[in-house]
Motif scaffolding. Structure first.
Motif, mmCIF file in Angstrom:
data_model
loop_
_atom_site.group_PDB
_atom_site.id
_atom_site.type_symbol
_atom_site.label_atom_id
_atom_site.label_comp_id
_atom_site.label_asym_id
_atom_site.label_seq_id
_atom_site.Cartn_x
_atom_site.Cartn_y
_atom_site.Cartn_z
ATOM 1 N N ASP A 1 0.808 -1.222 0.000
ATOM 2 C CA ASP A 1 0.000 0.000 0.000
ATOM 3 C C ASP A 1 0.846 1.278 0.000
ATOM 4 O OD1 ASP A 1 0.975 -0.378 2.546
ATOM 5 O OD2 ASP A 1 -0.877 0.184 3.570
ATOM 6 N N THR A 2 2.075 1.194 -0.516
ATOM 7 C CA THR A 2 2.975 2.352 -0.505
ATOM 8 C C THR A 2 3.228 2.872 -1.919
ATOM 9 O OG1 THR A 2 4.972 1.001 -0.712
ATOM 10 C CG2 THR A 2 4.176 1.438 1.541
ATOM 11 N N GLN A 3 3.714 4.091 -1.995
ATOM 12 C CA GLN A 3 4.095 4.679 -3.276
ATOM 13 C C GLN A 3 5.252 3.900 -3.908
ATOM 14 O OE1 GLN A 3 2.306 7.038 -4.647
ATOM 15 N NE2 GLN A 3 3.557 7.206 -6.469
ATOM 16 N N ASP A 4 6.177 3.420 -3.083
ATOM 17 C CA ASP A 4 7.295 2.610 -3.592
ATOM 18 C C ASP A 4 6.782 1.373 -4.314
ATOM 19 O OD1 ASP A 4 9.370 4.270 -2.799
ATOM 20 O OD2 ASP A 4 9.679 3.227 -0.890
ATOM 21 N N PHE A 5 5.753 0.716 -3.750
ATOM 22 C CA PHE A 5 5.202 -0.479 -4.384
ATOM 23 C C PHE A 5 4.554 -0.115 -5.721
ATOM 24 C CE2 PHE A 5 2.155 -3.825 -5.295
ATOM 25 C CZ PHE A 5 2.955 -4.946 -5.137
ATOM 26 N N LYS A 6 3.857 1.023 -5.775
ATOM 27 C CA LYS A 6 3.248 1.461 -7.037
ATOM 28 C C LYS A 6 4.322 1.667 -8.104
ATOM 29 C CE LYS A 6 -0.751 3.789 -5.053
ATOM 30 N NZ LYS A 6 -1.371 5.108 -4.832
ATOM 31 N N GLN A 7 5.475 2.219 -7.712
ATOM 32 C CA GLN A 7 6.567 2.415 -8.675
ATOM 33 C C GLN A 7 7.121 1.071 -9.138
ATOM 34 O OE1 GLN A 7 9.196 4.932 -6.441
ATOM 35 N NE2 GLN A 7 8.287 6.803 -7.254
ATOM 36 N N ILE A 8 7.257 0.134 -8.220
ATOM 37 C CA ILE A 8 7.746 -1.203 -8.585
ATOM 38 C C ILE A 8 6.779 -1.857 -9.567
ATOM 39 C CG2 ILE A 8 8.191 -3.530 -7.694
ATOM 40 C CD1 ILE A 8 9.173 -2.087 -5.078
ATOM 41 N N LYS A 9 5.494 -1.753 -9.280
ATOM 42 C CA LYS A 9 4.472 -2.323 -10.160
ATOM 43 C C LYS A 9 4.516 -1.641 -11.535
ATOM 44 C CE LYS A 9 -0.500 -3.293 -10.271
ATOM 45 N NZ LYS A 9 -1.771 -3.188 -9.511
ATOM 46 N N ALA A 10 4.667 -0.323 -11.553
ATOM 47 C CA ALA A 10 4.738 0.413 -12.820
ATOM 48 C C ALA A 10 5.961 -0.015 -13.632
ATOM 49 C CB ALA A 10 4.770 1.914 -12.548
ATOM 50 N N VAL A 11 7.084 -0.214 -12.962
ATOM 51 C CA VAL A 11 8.298 -0.674 -13.647
ATOM 52 C C VAL A 11 8.049 -2.038 -14.284
ATOM 53 C CG1 VAL A 11 10.645 -1.543 -13.236
ATOM 54 C CG2 VAL A 11 9.963 0.679 -12.340
ATOM 55 N N PHE A 12 7.426 -2.951 -13.532
ATOM 56 C CA PHE A 12 7.142 -4.281 -14.075
ATOM 57 C C PHE A 12 6.303 -4.163 -15.344
ATOM 58 C CE2 PHE A 12 4.156 -7.730 -14.682
ATOM 59 C CZ PHE A 12 5.035 -8.764 -14.934
ATOM 60 N N TYR A 13 5.228 -3.377 -15.281
ATOM 61 C CA TYR A 13 4.339 -3.276 -16.439
ATOM 62 C C TYR A 13 5.000 -2.550 -17.617
ATOM 63 C CZ TYR A 13 0.535 -5.708 -14.273
ATOM 64 O OH TYR A 13 -0.228 -6.701 -13.719
ATOM 65 N N ALA A 14 5.915 -1.641 -17.356
ATOM 66 C CA ALA A 14 6.657 -0.996 -18.439
ATOM 67 C C ALA A 14 7.535 -2.027 -19.151
ATOM 68 C CB ALA A 14 7.500 0.151 -17.894
ATOM 69 N N TYR A 15 8.225 -2.870 -18.385
ATOM 70 C CA TYR A 15 9.056 -3.914 -18.994
ATOM 71 C C TYR A 15 8.190 -4.942 -19.718
ATOM 72 C CZ TYR A 15 13.541 -2.468 -17.040
ATOM 73 O OH TYR A 15 14.698 -1.796 -16.759
ATOM 74 N N LYS A 16 7.040 -5.262 -19.142
ATOM 75 C CA LYS A 16 6.118 -6.201 -19.790
ATOM 76 C C LYS A 16 5.743 -5.679 -21.176
ATOM 77 C CE LYS A 16 1.491 -8.235 -19.153
ATOM 78 N NZ LYS A 16 0.794 -7.676 -20.297
ATOM 79 N N ALA A 17 5.342 -4.408 -21.268
ATOM 80 C CA ALA A 17 4.978 -3.810 -22.551
ATOM 81 C C ALA A 17 6.168 -3.804 -23.502
ATOM 82 C CB ALA A 17 4.448 -2.398 -22.337
ATOM 83 N N TYR A 18 7.338 -3.459 -22.985
ATOM 84 C CA TYR A 18 8.563 -3.424 -23.777
ATOM 85 C C TYR A 18 8.852 -4.792 -24.404
ATOM 86 C CZ TYR A 18 13.604 -2.711 -24.596
ATOM 87 O OH TYR A 18 14.847 -2.621 -25.137
#
Length: 176
Positions: free
Chosen positions: A153-170
């Protein structure tokens, strides 16, 4: 006459140099690539090109393995078939860059801020010390309640999740 020297980022040896009126790093890099057409690619391995303005540069088939391209402007650059394995692309502007067939599927770094280091290694996304296949990563971020060092439930986790999805799209675009 303006002389620009491209040096090895590790031992500072000269990789390529070019001198002409109103020379730029972009002109020098493109000239290195054009002179090496017969070799099918310019050897710019380990080149120190950090903060270089390579906007719209024709970098097709360039060997940029382990090159330092951090903070480089690669806006609309043609990187088709370029070898970017282990290249440092942190904070590089890759907007509208053409990365089709770029050889960086084994290891790539996207310039996205996150608490943990992140990269692609083979077909896995690595964030911190955790590696995820695409399927396992989606399951972890969407269906799991498991936590490692970062609370969900933290902003850090949201960034980690966003990084994962960026690499997934890549990866999906590279593999399409």
């Amino acid at each position: 006459m303006d002389k620009i020297i491209i040096r090895n980022r590790f031992d500072y040896s000269v990789i390529y140099e070019h001198e002409c009126e109103n020379n730029t790093i972009k002109l020098t890099v493109e000239k290195a690539i054009k002179e090496n057409v017969s070799l099918r690619s310019a050897d710019l391995r380990s080149a120190d090109l950090r903060s270089a303005n390579l906007r719209s540069a024709d970098l097709r088939s360039a060997d940029l393995r382990s090159a330092n391209l951090s903070s480089a402007n690669l806006y609309s650059a043609d990187l088709r078939s370029a070898d970017l394995r282990s290249a440092d692309l942190r904070s590089a502007n890759l907007y509208s860059a053409d990365l089709r067939s770029a050889n960086n599927k084994n290891e790539a770094f996207l310039p996205i801020f996150c608490k943990w280091s992140h990269s692609i290694i083979g077909d896995k996304v690595k964030i911190g010390c955790k590696e995820f296949t695409i399927e396992c990563g989606v399951d972890f971020f969407e269906n799991s309640t498991k936590e490692y060092e970062t609370k969900r439930d933290t902003q850090d986790f949201k960034q980690i999740k966003a990084v994962f999805y960026a690499y997934k799209a890549y990866l999906e675009i590279l593999n399409s």
